[in-house]
Design an enzyme around this catalytic site. Structure first.
Site, PDB file in Angstrom:
ATOM      1  N   ASP A 145      19.948  11.412  52.034  1.00  0.00           N
ATOM      2  CA  ASP A 145      18.613  10.872  52.279  1.00  0.00           C
ATOM      3  C   ASP A 145      17.764  10.922  51.008  1.00  0.00           C
ATOM      4  O   ASP A 145      17.897  11.848  50.203  1.00  0.00           O
ATOM      5  CB  ASP A 145      17.941  11.674  53.393  1.00  0.00           C
ATOM      6  CG  ASP A 145      16.683  11.003  53.913  1.00  0.00           C
ATOM      7  OD1 ASP A 145      16.548   9.773  53.751  1.00  0.00           O
ATOM      8  OD2 ASP A 145      15.838  11.703  54.479  1.00  0.00           O
TER       9      ASP A 145
ATOM     10  N   ASN B 276      20.059   2.403  61.639  1.00  0.00           N
ATOM     11  CA  ASN B 276      19.652   1.703  60.413  1.00  0.00           C
ATOM     12  C   ASN B 276      19.692   0.184  60.535  1.00  0.00           C
ATOM     13  O   ASN B 276      19.131  -0.529  59.689  1.00  0.00           O
ATOM     14  CB  ASN B 276      20.523   2.137  59.225  1.00  0.00           C
ATOM     15  CG  ASN B 276      20.199   3.530  58.722  1.00  0.00           C
ATOM     16  OD1 ASN B 276      21.044   4.192  58.124  1.00  0.00           O
ATOM     17  ND2 ASN B 276      18.978   3.989  58.958  1.00  0.00           N
TER      18      ASN B 276
END
Length: 251
Positions: A21, A69
């Site tokens: 991330d 996502n």
């Protein structure tokens, strides 16, 4: 060269999973063009793979693209799919050089036919390598994974191959993704967020959790090594007491 491997070989994690991330924030912090943070993130993977191989880690699983996502802007999704294909093509010579097996987990039905073929081809060409396994999670979600395993068992019940009352956690564990790999020992998230975001929920039931403020493109082998050293110092009880673990260790 790692200084850790010769010191504590017994405590090296067999399976490390990483939520990579912070790419977008890295791009913004460094005034990069939109999407270039993801490019930097792609390049950060190689030294981490090399460290794991050198240290004796059996499996490294990285979260490249979650099932959630798909909700991101179309242009960003397209870039991520392009980078995934680029990563696979770039990694293949390295997989052959270091004899690393490459695997992919997730719902491939949402990927393009060309990308599905690329992933399958990479898996076939590296299937016989045994130095380490690199797993890339793409279009993956832990809840999807468990539901998919349950669906397979339900189908067996419907077909008369299995009784519903015989289903247990051991049986379910045989149908989740990576059922043939060791359970996750270390789950790492970069980027300063403190959640696991639907990643390997079943496989990480007893994983040691590590969170770092470091954005993924800046995450490097020395920081991973420090985490591995800390992992070796933690007492993993799996429901037992400290006294039980200490008694087992001394025997």
């Amino acid at each position: 060269m790692s200084i850790f491997a010769p010191l504590l070989p017994v405590f090296i994690p067999r399976h490390i999973a990483i939520i990579m991330d912070g790419n977008n924030r890295y791009g913004k912090a460094n005034d990069l063009n939109k999407g270039e943070g993801h490019v930097a993130g792609k390049d950060a993977l190689d030294p981490i793979v090399e460290y794991c191989l050198e240290t004796g880690v059996e499996v490294l699983t990285v979260f490249a693209f979650s099932s959630e996502n798909w909700q991101r802007p179309v242009t960003e999704v397209a870039l991520l799919m392009h980078l995934l294909a680029l990563t696979v093509n770039e990694q293949m010579p390295r997989m052959h050089k270091y004899r690393i097996r490459m695997r992919f987990i997730g719902d491939r039905s949402q990927l393009t036919a060309d990308l599905q073929h690329l992933l399958a081809d990479a898996e076939v060409k590296t299937a016989h390598f045994d130095a380490m396994t690199l797993v890339i999670a793409i279009s993956y979600g832990g809840q999807w994974d468990i539901a998919n395993a349950a669906q397979q068992l339900a189908q067996q019940v419907q077909d008369g191959q299995l009784r519903a009352e015989d289903i247990n956690k051991t049986m379910l564990s045989q149908h989740v993704q990576l059922a043939d790999e060791p359970a996750v020992d270390m789950l790492i998230r970069t980027g300063g967020e403190y959640r696991i975001s639907n990643f390997l929920l079943w496989q990480s039931a007893y994983a040691e959790l590590f969170f770092t403020q470091t954005l993924w493109p800046n995450f490097a082998a020395p920081e991973l090594e420090a985490m591995v050293v800390e992992f070796a110092q933690r007492q993993r009880r799996f429901g037992k007491t400290s006294e039980q673990i200490e008694t087992q260790t001394s025997q």
